[in-house]
Design a protein around this motif. Structure first.
Motif, PDB file in Angstrom:
ATOM      1  N   PHE A  69       0.834  -1.214   0.000  1.00 50.71           N
ATOM      2  CA  PHE A  69       0.000   0.000   0.000  1.00 50.71           C
ATOM      3  C   PHE A  69       0.863   1.258   0.000  1.00 50.71           C
ATOM      4  N   PHE A  70       1.831   1.317   0.901  1.00 48.04           N
ATOM      5  CA  PHE A  70       2.630   2.535   1.030  1.00 48.04           C
ATOM      6  C   PHE A  70       3.572   2.714  -0.162  1.00 48.04           C
ATOM      7  N   GLU A  71       4.075   1.617  -0.715  1.00 47.91           N
ATOM      8  CA  GLU A  71       4.921   1.714  -1.897  1.00 47.91           C
ATOM      9  C   GLU A  71       4.138   2.265  -3.089  1.00 47.91           C
ATOM     10  N   LEU A  72       2.898   1.795  -3.236  1.00 49.62           N
ATOM     11  CA  LEU A  72       2.065   2.278  -4.328  1.00 49.62           C
ATOM     12  C   LEU A  72       1.683   3.743  -4.137  1.00 49.62           C
ATOM     13  N   ARG A  73       1.392   4.134  -2.889  1.00 48.43           N
ATOM     14  CA  ARG A  73       1.072   5.537  -2.618  1.00 48.43           C
ATOM     15  C   ARG A  73       2.267   6.432  -2.923  1.00 48.43           C
ATOM     16  N   LYS A  74       3.438   5.975  -2.529  1.00 49.10           N
ATOM     17  CA  LYS A  74       4.653   6.754  -2.779  1.00 49.10           C
ATOM     18  C   LYS A  74       4.893   6.891  -4.280  1.00 49.10           C
ATOM     19  N   PHE A  75       4.723   5.817  -5.024  1.00 43.65           N
ATOM     20  CA  PHE A  75       4.916   5.860  -6.471  1.00 43.65           C
ATOM     21  C   PHE A  75       3.909   6.794  -7.129  1.00 43.65           C
ATOM     22  N   THR A  76       2.645   6.742  -6.672  1.00 42.10           N
ATOM     23  CA  THR A  76       1.617   7.624  -7.213  1.00 42.10           C
ATOM     24  C   THR A  76       1.942   9.086  -6.931  1.00 42.10           C
TER      25      THR A  76
END
Length: 407
Positions: free
Chosen positions: A265-272
């Motif tokens: 979740f946090f990796e995807l949020r950071k990438f977004t």
């Protein structure tokens, strides 16, 4: 609005545009047929940060009116609008910040140029959602301009020629006439970020407890099921219960163990977030992400930000101001507007001192100009350019070693 004047001929409601006569209308954001900016975009933290950084970066830069030799002009109505007061309600910083916000959030920013005779007296920002651009390729309107701006206020329509409106375009324009906002281009990405924040907020409101399945024996009607779920939910969210949930005999509460780490979740949020920032032209350090950089090299980061992002935006402002604010004879004399980007490039005190010393010793700055840059008062005799006395013209190199100064 009292400063809006009606010009030209009003377009009739029955007027239609067709491709046969090559006349067409550019739809504004407020038009039902156009794309409407979602209201909840501002609640997305990355989107808000990007708007804030760009708006404040433009707002804090001073802009000057200069002649063809680069000398500042102070006795001009344009200089007063750009440096003192663009209109009775705003400071120059507020005006530039609002124009940049509208340019990024709505895709276009507009300001009406109020004039009295040959004097420019005020710059009034317009609501981009109330502006349409009508392109008159077929010469159907009684205007000399190729296109006009339509502004609707209090159920009345006003029409302005292109020279009366400062128009700054955002994003990548498809036709060179209207801009497109980043929110429009990245609608899906930003919506995903908003939904991710909603999910996280909901998780916090439930005390970071995951969803669960309630297993029981027997049959319950719909109302009793709702009442049972409501009662257990109240116990889960009640902090005074110490995270203890009483379960009736014969029932079993099975949590759905969905971990945020497993879903990345946090990796995807950071990438977004990095994707949204990149669309605005911002670097990871603007989001306080120093994974591949450090706070110590902020001067180089500011230089990169200026070259990669701000220079293009500043050039848009300068070109629009030169064309719309200056008269033809002023442009022919070399008058132009120019942003002062020195405030962005300032490093630490040591770097500033070394740069000023080199500028003075090489005759680029006078001592008083260097003192003014450092915020210190001038002194008598400090307006003279100085260089090393051993310097000679390149054609005279070696003459000092010739006997009698002659061959």
């Amino acid at each position: 609005m009292g400063i809006i004047k009606k010009i030209g001929q009003a377009v009739k409601n029955s007027f239609t545009w067709s491709n046969e006569n090559d006349s067409w209308e550019v739809i504004s954001l407020s038009d039902p047929k156009g794309w409407e900016i979602p209201r909840n975009n501002m609640s997305e933290i990355t989107y808000y940060i990007c708007l804030k950084i760009l708006s404040e970066s433009i707002g804090k830069l001073s802009i000057h009116l200069k002649d063809g030799e680069g000398i500042k002009i102070t006795n001009s109505d344009i200089n007063y609008l750009l440096k003192v007061r663009p209109n009775p309600y705003m400071s120059p910083t507020d005006f530039k910040t609002l124009m940049e916000f509208n340019r990024n959030h709505y895709g276009n920013s507009y300001a009406l140029i109020e004039t009295k005779g040959n004097k420019r007296v005020a710059l009034h920002p317009l609501d981009p959602r109330k502006v349409k651009i009508i392109v008159d390729d077929g010469k159907l309107l009684k205007h000399d301009a190729t296109y006009v701006y339509e502004y609707e206020e209090n159920n009345r329509k006003y029409f302005f020629e292109d020279k009366e409106i400062i128009h700054l375009k955002g994003g990548l324009s498809r036709n060179g006439i209207v801009g497109k906002s980043v929110a429009e281009e990245l609608a899906g990405t930003i919506k995903g970020a908003v939904e991710a924040q909603k999910y996280l907020n909901d998780l916090y409101s439930r005390g970071l407890t995951a969803n669960a399945i309630l297993e029981y024996t027997g049959e319950l009607n719909k109302e009793k099921k709702k009442e049972l779920v409501r009662t257990i939910t109240e116990f889960v969210r009640d902090r005074d219960n110490g995270n203890i949930v009483p379960i009736p005999l014969g029932m079993k509460l099975i949590p759905l163990d969905i971990k945020l780490t497993d879903a990345q979740f946090f990796e995807l949020r950071k990438f977004t977030s990095l994707q949204i920032a990149a669309a605005f032209g911002l670097k990871p350090n603007h989001l306080n992400n120093y994974d591949k950089s450090s706070y110590s090299n902020s001067e180089m980061q500011n230089l990169t930000f200026l070259i990669d992002t701000l220079l293009y935006i500043l050039k848009k402002y300068e070109e629009e101001f030169d064309y719309k604010l200056l008269f033809k004879d002023e442009v022919e004399k070399g008058l132009h507007t120019e942003f002062n980007v020195a405030t962005i490039l300032r490093g630490d005190l040591k770097s500033q001192a070394e740069a000023l010393q080199k500028y003075v010793s090489t005759g680029i700055y006078t001592p008083n100009e260097a003192r003014s840059y450092a915020g210190m008062p001038k002194f008598d005799g400090g307006d003279v350019l100085m260089v090393n006395g051993t310097y000679v013209p390149i054609d005279d190199i070696g003459k000092a070693y010739e006997k009698g100064g002659e061959k």
